[in-house]
Enzyme design. Structure first.
Site, short mmCIF file in Angstrom:
data_model
loop_
_atom_site.label_atom_id
_atom_site.label_comp_id
_atom_site.label_asym_id
_atom_site.label_seq_id
_atom_site.Cartn_x
_atom_site.Cartn_y
_atom_site.Cartn_z
CG ASP A 51 21.27 8.73 -7.23
OD1 ASP A 51 20.01 9.09 -7.12
OD2 ASP A 51 22.07 9.79 -7.37
CG ASP A 83 20.99 12.82 -7.59
OD1 ASP A 83 20.00 12.80 -7.11
OD2 ASP A 83 22.15 12.92 -7.37
CG ASP A 133 25.81 11.80 -6.80
OD1 ASP A 133 24.60 12.09 -6.77
OD2 ASP A 133 26.48 12.57 -5.83
#
Ligand code: ADP
Ligand code: MG
Length: 290
Positions: A239, A38, A235
């Site tokens: 996600d 990410d 995080d």
């Protein structure tokens, strides 16, 4: 396979701030073909700062920031925090009818007027023409900024550019994974221009941008369907499904609870470089097992 080796492996991990929740993650980690990171809060610090405020013609900076703070007060997004910080001290108007468009931005009513705050897609979906500010938005995104577009009653009233520092170990992490023969992808809800700029800086192989929160898991699945073992590092709330879908999910320790719950491995120090350590540890552990 000895349970002893697994215990030693997970114990060594814990000593290094790598919490392995599921022993199977040790076996899977050594087989990874692709690791997907990410962007915001994982490869970057996740604490963006406002770096430029661009009001539309006829409006001043304070007027723009006053509207921005009115709409962003109701959001926990890191972008909202950056705007609130920049507009600290300005009066906050009451906003009602908040609506959040996951991965695109927000809408609210302030003093009887409809305000929109978010990315270009959100503006396009609401028929907002960026006019003279289109070129500036493009330029800022090309420079790696995330651009928040603010519209009032369907008309663009300005741009707020935010920048988020890349984590100091991000680049070396990507190089180390590539040296192990692992491909590296970056996945983000942010726009393609911003994403590409940061991906170039870091030497990322695959860029997946403008991915809506609900689509992140499907992107991981698509990589798996091509025959890859996929690791995912993230995080955010957005996600979590991708962390579950991945063969090994790694959560940033400073991340959201739901990301941590969805992961197989938690990086307690929030350092992406610990993904490489976790793989090395798994290799060493498996050598002892077989
Ligand atoms: P990422 O996947 O990088 O964590 P998100 O999916 O959370 O990003 O957000 C994607 C994009 O949506 C942001 O880059 C921003 O343009 C827009 N956005 C999301 N929340 C807000 C907000 N509160 N205010 C303005 N824009 C927002
Ligand atoms: Mg994030």
């Amino acid at each position: 396979a000895t349970p002893m080796a697994v215990m030693v492996g997970t114990g060594l991990g814990a000593q290094n701030g790598i919490l392995i929740k599921d022993a199977a993650a040790l076996e899977e980690s050594v087989k990874l073909d692709v690791v997907v990171f990410d962007k915001t809060g994982t490869l970057t610090m996740g604490a963006p700062k406002v770096v430029q405020v661009v009001p539309a013609a006829g409006l001043d900076e304070t007027a723009l920031l006053t509207r921005a703070i009115a709409i962003e007060q109701g959001s926990e997004h890191h972008i909202a925090k950056a705007v609130r910080e920049r507009a600290a001290g300005l009066p906050v108007a009451v906003a009602t009818d908040f609506q959040s468009f996951g991965g695109k931005g927000l809408m609210a009513t302030v003093e009887g007027r409809q305000l929109l705050s978010g990315n270009r897609i959100l503006m396009a979906e609401h028929g907002v023409d960026l006019g003279d500010l289109a070129a500036e938005s493009e330029r800022l995104q090309g420079a790696g900024r995330t651009v928040v577009h603010i519209a009032e009653e369907g008309r663009i009233i300005g741009l707020i550019a935010v920048a988020d520092a890349v984590r100091p170990t991000a680049r070396q992490t990507i190089e180390a994974l590539q040296a192990l023969g692992v491909k590296v992808a970056m996945m983000t809800g942010d726009n393609l221009g911003t994403a590409k700029r940061i991906a170039d800086e870091l030497g990322i192989d695959i860029v997946l941008a403008e991915v809506l929160p609900g689509d992140k898991a499907a992107k991981v699945k698509a990589l798996q369907d091509e025959g890859n073992k996929v690791g995912m590092v993230g995080d955010g709330v957005n996600d979590a499904p991708a962390l579950t879908q991945a063969d090994v999910g790694f959560a940033i320790g400073a991340g959201t609870d739901v990301a941590i719950e969805s992961a197989d491995v938690v990086l307690m120090r929030s350092d992406p470089a610990d993904v490489v350590k976790a793989i090395a540890l798994s290799r060493a552990t498996l050598r002892k097992m077989h």
